[in-house]
Write a protein that holds these residues in place. Structure first.
Motif, PDB file in Angstrom:
ATOM      1  N   UNK A   4      -4.277   0.160 -10.569  1.00 50.78           N
ATOM      2  CA  UNK A   4      -5.238   1.209 -10.222  1.00 50.78           C
ATOM      3  C   UNK A   4      -5.904   0.997  -8.884  1.00 50.78           C
ATOM      4  N   UNK A   5      -5.433   0.044  -8.082  1.00 50.52           N
ATOM      5  CA  UNK A   5      -6.009  -0.079  -6.745  1.00 50.52           C
ATOM      6  C   UNK A   5      -5.860   1.213  -5.959  1.00 50.52           C
ATOM      7  N   UNK A   6      -4.872   2.043  -6.328  1.00 49.37           N
ATOM      8  CA  UNK A   6      -4.694   3.291  -5.602  1.00 49.37           C
ATOM      9  C   UNK A   6      -5.828   4.271  -5.841  1.00 49.37           C
ATOM     10  N   UNK A   7      -6.715   4.015  -6.800  1.00 47.72           N
ATOM     11  CA  UNK A   7      -7.865   4.890  -7.003  1.00 47.72           C
ATOM     12  C   UNK A   7      -8.909   4.697  -5.918  1.00 47.72           C
ATOM     13  N   UNK A   8      -8.839   3.620  -5.161  1.00 55.74           N
ATOM     14  CA  UNK A   8      -9.944   3.253  -4.284  1.00 55.74           C
ATOM     15  C   UNK A   8     -10.261   4.302  -3.243  1.00 55.74           C
ATOM     16  N   UNK A 135      -7.535   3.921   7.187  1.00 55.65           N
ATOM     17  CA  UNK A 135      -6.960   5.204   6.788  1.00 55.65           C
ATOM     18  C   UNK A 135      -5.575   5.392   7.394  1.00 55.65           C
ATOM     19  N   UNK A 136      -4.623   5.796   6.566  1.00 51.74           N
ATOM     20  CA  UNK A 136      -3.268   6.038   7.048  1.00 51.74           C
ATOM     21  C   UNK A 136      -2.616   7.144   6.237  1.00 51.74           C
ATOM     22  N   UNK A 137      -1.477   7.606   6.725  1.00 53.93           N
ATOM     23  CA  UNK A 137      -0.598   8.479   5.968  1.00 53.93           C
ATOM     24  C   UNK A 137       0.636   7.656   5.632  1.00 53.93           C
ATOM     25  N   UNK A 138       0.978   7.620   4.370  1.00 56.70           N
ATOM     26  CA  UNK A 138       2.112   6.823   3.916  1.00 56.70           C
ATOM     27  C   UNK A 138       3.314   7.735   3.703  1.00 56.70           C
ATOM     28  N   UNK A 139       4.444   7.373   4.312  1.00 56.27           N
ATOM     29  CA  UNK A 139       5.683   8.134   4.152  1.00 56.27           C
ATOM     30  C   UNK A 139       6.808   7.179   3.791  1.00 56.27           C
ATOM     31  N   UNK A 140       7.839   7.700   3.186  1.00 59.56           N
ATOM     32  CA  UNK A 140       9.011   6.888   2.893  1.00 59.56           C
ATOM     33  C   UNK A 140       9.783   6.617   4.177  1.00 59.56           C
ATOM     34  N   UNK A 141      10.393   5.437   4.252  1.00 58.20           N
ATOM     35  CA  UNK A 141      11.149   5.071   5.445  1.00 58.20           C
ATOM     36  C   UNK A 141      12.339   5.988   5.654  1.00 58.20           C
ATOM     37  N   UNK A 197       1.531  10.730   1.388  1.00 55.10           N
ATOM     38  CA  UNK A 197       0.247  10.632   0.705  1.00 55.10           C
ATOM     39  C   UNK A 197      -0.799  10.014   1.628  1.00 55.10           C
ATOM     40  N   UNK A 198      -2.032  10.452   1.472  1.00 58.81           N
ATOM     41  CA  UNK A 198      -3.126   9.772   2.145  1.00 58.81           C
ATOM     42  C   UNK A 198      -3.253   8.383   1.541  1.00 58.81           C
ATOM     43  N   UNK A 199      -3.633   7.415   2.346  1.00 59.85           N
ATOM     44  CA  UNK A 199      -3.639   6.048   1.842  1.00 59.85           C
ATOM     45  C   UNK A 199      -4.574   5.185   2.667  1.00 59.85           C
ATOM     46  N   UNK A 200      -4.756   3.970   2.198  1.00 61.66           N
ATOM     47  CA  UNK A 200      -5.395   2.901   2.950  1.00 61.66           C
ATOM     48  C   UNK A 200      -4.330   1.832   3.167  1.00 61.66           C
ATOM     49  N   UNK A 201      -4.258   1.312   4.363  1.00 59.85           N
ATOM     50  CA  UNK A 201      -3.223   0.332   4.686  1.00 59.85           C
ATOM     51  C   UNK A 201      -3.403  -0.979   3.938  1.00 59.85           C
ATOM     52  N   UNK A 202      -4.582  -1.194   3.330  1.00 61.09           N
ATOM     53  CA  UNK A 202      -4.844  -2.432   2.593  1.00 61.09           C
ATOM     54  C   UNK A 202      -4.442  -2.322   1.133  1.00 61.09           C
ATOM     55  N   UNK A 203      -3.864  -1.192   0.715  1.00 58.39           N
ATOM     56  CA  UNK A 203      -3.596  -1.018  -0.708  1.00 58.39           C
ATOM     57  C   UNK A 203      -2.232  -0.392  -1.006  1.00 58.39           C
ATOM     58  N   UNK A 204      -2.062   0.889  -0.685  1.00 54.99           N
ATOM     59  CA  UNK A 204      -0.885   1.629  -1.130  1.00 54.99           C
ATOM     60  C   UNK A 204       0.460   1.072  -0.667  1.00 54.99           C
ATOM     61  N   UNK A 205       0.568   0.482   0.540  1.00 56.47           N
ATOM     62  CA  UNK A 205       1.873  -0.088   0.907  1.00 56.47           C
ATOM     63  C   UNK A 205       2.375  -1.135  -0.082  1.00 56.47           C
ATOM     64  N   UNK A 206       1.469  -1.939  -0.633  1.00 59.24           N
ATOM     65  CA  UNK A 206       1.875  -2.924  -1.634  1.00 59.24           C
ATOM     66  C   UNK A 206       2.345  -2.234  -2.909  1.00 59.24           C
ATOM     67  N   UNK A 207       1.631  -1.198  -3.327  1.00 56.95           N
ATOM     68  CA  UNK A 207       2.021  -0.464  -4.526  1.00 56.95           C
ATOM     69  C   UNK A 207       3.419   0.107  -4.355  1.00 56.95           C
ATOM     70  N   UNK A 208       3.697   0.660  -3.171  1.00 59.57           N
ATOM     71  CA  UNK A 208       5.026   1.209  -2.899  1.00 59.57           C
ATOM     72  C   UNK A 208       6.091   0.125  -2.982  1.00 59.57           C
ATOM     73  N   UNK A 287      -4.612  -7.165   0.276  1.00 60.33           N
ATOM     74  CA  UNK A 287      -5.667  -6.450   0.980  1.00 60.33           C
ATOM     75  C   UNK A 287      -6.409  -7.329   1.958  1.00 60.33           C
ATOM     76  N   UNK A 288      -6.702  -8.563   1.543  1.00 61.61           N
ATOM     77  CA  UNK A 288      -7.416  -9.495   2.419  1.00 61.61           C
ATOM     78  C   UNK A 288      -6.596  -9.816   3.662  1.00 61.61           C
TER      79      UNK A 288
END
Length: 345
Positions: A4-8, A135-141, A197-208, A287-288
């Motif tokens: 659920x880190x993606x809720x942040x 803040x970032x926009x996450x897209x598939x490679x 998707x809208x994202x934070x670079x400290x979270x969603x890339x790991x989820x992906x 994230x750290x």
């Protein structure tokens, strides 16, 4: 189960509503220190210590790392402060906490400071831990998108009304982009390469990565929308009536962030214990690590916490141009002060 880190990152819109709901409470700001001690995050027993409460803008995460660090390593206590950390959530009314002095400090983002002041809130930033906004926009490679001006033809999952979206729209980056609600998950990207998707670079890339996706992280800050984040704020009343407490709190928080960026293990353990919303040790470690270049773009630890008049002037100007605040309703010099920063003379 997906972390659920993606809720942040839903917290941004929630915080905006919290700032704007202050209403008449702003007329009754009570400077000074609360004696509230429940949910204390320090075991300090020094009766001479001053009780200080910090309201978080969301559930405890790495964006609050410096505050937790200074609690667990005793930095605040050594400065005569007994700090209580109040976790946030979807319904957190940060401005009300400050306005009623239930909390003397809070963590937020610079654009929310501008919004708050435009509504009459006496909110002042006293240090900024993160220099480059995550803040970032996450897209598939395999989406074919390599830059933010390549988004045409994609579907963007986002939370409507956010300032960064207004900036992207004004710049033409969202032309021919279908915008749909963001449901706090990257699940749609798994089956559709044309979903961003809208994202934070400290979270969603790991989820992906955990879901087997190769993604590309497109930082909005590189386009010029770059408000400070993980900003420590207080009230003008607190600054006038208790400047020494503000000074010690800023010193302790800056020191905490510097220590956290070197070794986040103890603070992350405290965050993990306090989060209670499915946070994982792996997510906090990721994230750290991602926080290091965001907090220290030049690699210099002395950069941590600093703020400049030019950055605040630019932000206020941008928000007025985007019609997020009325022109001349906010003066940039009222949004922040550097007088308490240890490295500023």
């Amino acid at each position: 189960m997906q972390s659920p880190i993606h809720f942040s990152h839903a917290r941004a819109s929630e915080l905006t509503r919290a700032w704007l709901s202050v209403g008449c409470l702003l007329l009754f700001v009570v400077p000074g220190c609360s004696q509230r001690t429940e949910n204390k995050s320090s075991d300090a027993t020094d009766e001479s210590a001053t009780n200080v409460s910090v309201q978080l803008n969301w559930y405890p995460e790495v964006e609050h790392g410096g505050v937790y660090q200074s609690v667990v390593d005793g930095t605040y206590e050594s400065l005569g402060l007994r700090v209580s950390i109040q976790p946030g959530g979807r319904a957190t009314q940060v401005a009300s906490e400050l306005a009623t002095a239930r909390s003397q400090f809070a963590i937020t983002n610079a654009d929310d400071v501008v919004l708050a002041r435009s509504q009459g809130a006496d909110v002042v930033a006293v240090m900024a831990a993160v220099q480059d906004h995550p803040r970032c926009i996450l897209v598939r490679a395999d989406s074919g998108v390599e830059r933010l001006d390549d988004l045409s033809g994609l579907t963007l999952q986002r939370q409507a009304g956010r300032a960064f979206l207004a900036f992207l729209e004004q710049g033409g980056y969202l032309e021919d982009v279908r915008q749909v609600p963001y449901h706090n998950s990257i699940a749609a990207m798994v089956t559709d390469p044309k979903i961003a998707v809208q994202a934070y670079s400290v979270a969603e890339p790991l989820i992906a990565e955990q879901q087997g996706l190769e993604v590309r992280t497109l930082m909005v800050s590189e386009l010029g929308w770059n408000p400070y984040s993980s900003v420590l704020v207080t009230t003008g009343g607190m600054i006038r009536e208790s400047p020494e407490i503000v000074r010690e709190m800023v010193a302790g928080t800056v020191a905490g962030w510097k220590a956290f960026l070197k070794n986040p293990e103890k603070a992350n353990a405290a965050i993990l214990k306090a989060n209670q919303h499915g946070m994982t040790k792996e997510a906090l470690q990721f994230g750290a690590e991602q926080m290091i270049p965001l907090a220290m773009p030049s690699g210099n630890p002395d950069e941590v916490g600093t703020m400049s008049a030019e950055r605040w002037e630019m932000l206020v100007s941008q928000m007025a141009e985007l019609e997020l605040v009325e022109a001349d309703s906010v003066k940039s010099e009222d949004c922040f002060t550097t007088e308490f920063l240890p490295s500023v003379k």
